[in-house]
Scaffold this motif. Structure first.
Motif, short mmCIF file in Angstrom:
data_model
loop_
_atom_site.label_atom_id
_atom_site.label_comp_id
_atom_site.label_asym_id
_atom_site.label_seq_id
_atom_site.Cartn_x
_atom_site.Cartn_y
_atom_site.Cartn_z
N ASP A 201 -39.57 6.94 -5.44
CA ASP A 201 -40.20 7.39 -4.06
C ASP A 201 -39.12 7.50 -3.01
OD1 ASP A 201 -42.76 7.80 -5.05
OD2 ASP A 201 -43.14 5.58 -4.78
N VAL A 202 -37.76 7.90 -3.53
CA VAL A 202 -36.75 8.34 -2.51
C VAL A 202 -36.65 9.81 -2.55
CG1 VAL A 202 -34.24 8.16 -2.03
CG2 VAL A 202 -35.84 5.93 -2.99
N LYS A 203 -37.22 10.46 -1.37
CA LYS A 203 -37.24 11.82 -1.43
C LYS A 203 -35.66 12.31 -0.74
CE LYS A 203 -41.19 12.12 -3.19
NZ LYS A 203 -41.40 12.22 -4.54
N LEU A 204 -34.88 13.06 -1.44
CA LEU A 204 -33.73 13.75 -0.91
C LEU A 204 -33.75 15.11 -1.33
CD1 LEU A 204 -31.01 11.14 -1.60
CD2 LEU A 204 -31.94 11.29 0.51
N ASN A 205 -33.28 16.00 -0.31
CA ASN A 205 -33.24 17.24 -0.64
C ASN A 205 -32.02 17.59 -1.44
OD1 ASN A 205 -31.02 17.44 1.20
ND2 ASN A 205 -32.20 18.31 2.54
N THR A 206 -31.96 18.73 -2.15
CA THR A 206 -30.73 19.13 -3.19
C THR A 206 -29.37 19.05 -2.20
OG1 THR A 206 -32.39 20.34 -4.21
CG2 THR A 206 -30.00 20.81 -4.91
N LYS A 207 -29.25 19.52 -1.02
CA LYS A 207 -27.87 19.35 -0.36
C LYS A 207 -27.58 18.15 -0.21
CE LYS A 207 -25.82 21.32 3.87
NZ LYS A 207 -26.26 22.07 5.05
N THR A 208 -28.40 17.47 -0.09
CA THR A 208 -28.11 15.92 0.31
C THR A 208 -27.61 15.23 -1.09
OG1 THR A 208 -29.56 15.54 2.08
CG2 THR A 208 -28.49 13.59 1.24
N VAL A 209 -28.18 15.71 -1.95
CA VAL A 209 -28.05 14.97 -3.49
C VAL A 209 -26.60 15.47 -3.91
CG1 VAL A 209 -28.60 14.66 -5.73
CG2 VAL A 209 -30.11 14.74 -4.10
N ILE A 210 -26.39 16.87 -3.68
CA ILE A 210 -25.12 17.30 -4.04
C ILE A 210 -23.96 16.66 -3.13
CG2 ILE A 210 -23.63 19.42 -4.25
CD1 ILE A 210 -26.20 21.08 -4.95
N LYS A 211 -24.09 16.30 -1.92
CA LYS A 211 -22.84 15.91 -0.96
C LYS A 211 -22.67 14.47 -1.59
CE LYS A 211 -23.70 17.95 3.30
NZ LYS A 211 -24.29 17.92 4.51
N LEU A 212 -23.77 13.76 -1.79
CA LEU A 212 -23.89 12.06 -2.14
C LEU A 212 -22.86 12.07 -3.56
CD1 LEU A 212 -26.88 10.81 -0.78
CD2 LEU A 212 -24.63 10.46 0.00
N GLY A 213 -23.42 13.04 -4.54
CA GLY A 213 -22.79 13.24 -5.83
C GLY A 213 -21.44 13.56 -5.77
N MET A 214 -21.06 14.57 -4.91
CA MET A 214 -19.40 14.95 -4.72
C MET A 214 -18.60 13.81 -4.27
SD MET A 214 -19.35 17.75 -6.20
CE MET A 214 -17.94 18.83 -5.46
N VAL A 215 -19.26 12.91 -3.41
CA VAL A 215 -18.50 11.87 -3.05
C VAL A 215 -18.53 10.88 -3.95
CG1 VAL A 215 -18.75 9.96 -1.48
CG2 VAL A 215 -19.30 12.29 -0.42
N GLY A 216 -19.39 10.54 -4.81
CA GLY A 216 -19.37 9.45 -5.62
C GLY A 216 -18.33 9.92 -6.79
N GLN A 217 -18.48 11.31 -7.03
CA GLN A 217 -17.46 12.12 -8.17
C GLN A 217 -16.20 11.75 -7.83
OE1 GLN A 217 -18.90 12.75 -10.83
NE2 GLN A 217 -16.83 13.22 -12.04
N PHE A 218 -15.64 12.06 -6.58
CA PHE A 218 -14.52 11.92 -5.93
C PHE A 218 -13.91 10.24 -5.97
CE2 PHE A 218 -11.74 10.57 -2.27
CZ PHE A 218 -10.69 11.36 -2.49
#
Length: 97
Positions: free
Chosen positions: A75-92
């Protein structure tokens, strides 16, 4: 000194130490190696190298969408743009640190 300033200083010290140790390790590996890296890199088949990079990128983005689906179940709703941003930060940080 505020708690926030101490936290930033500590983070800066940790990043500096991490980069320094990574650089030292890379230098030791390259200087002690009897392998000529320029020669080895010149033997790379560029077509397969590009395919490998593209497939890695696809795998990373698929993992971002898997995380989005997992968060939706929780039940954590995040839009795709936010998920990609957070994922890229995590990947970095996963790659660098």
């Amino acid at each position: 000194m505020s708690q926030k300033a101490k936290k930033h200083i500590w983070t800066f010290i940790r990043c500096g130490l991490g980069f320094s140790l990574s650089g030292l390790l890379l230098y030791k590996i390259i200087s002690s190696s009897k392998i000529d890296l320029a020669k080895e890199f010149s033997r790379i088949n560029i077509t397969w190298f590009i395919i490998a990079i593209l497939l890695y990128g696809v795998a990373v983005f698929v993992s971002f969408f898997r995380w989005q689906k997992l968060l939706e179940v929780l039940d954590v709703k995040l839009n795709t743009k936010t998920v990609i941003k957070l994922g890229m930060v995590g990947q970095f940080f996963n790659t660098v640190i």
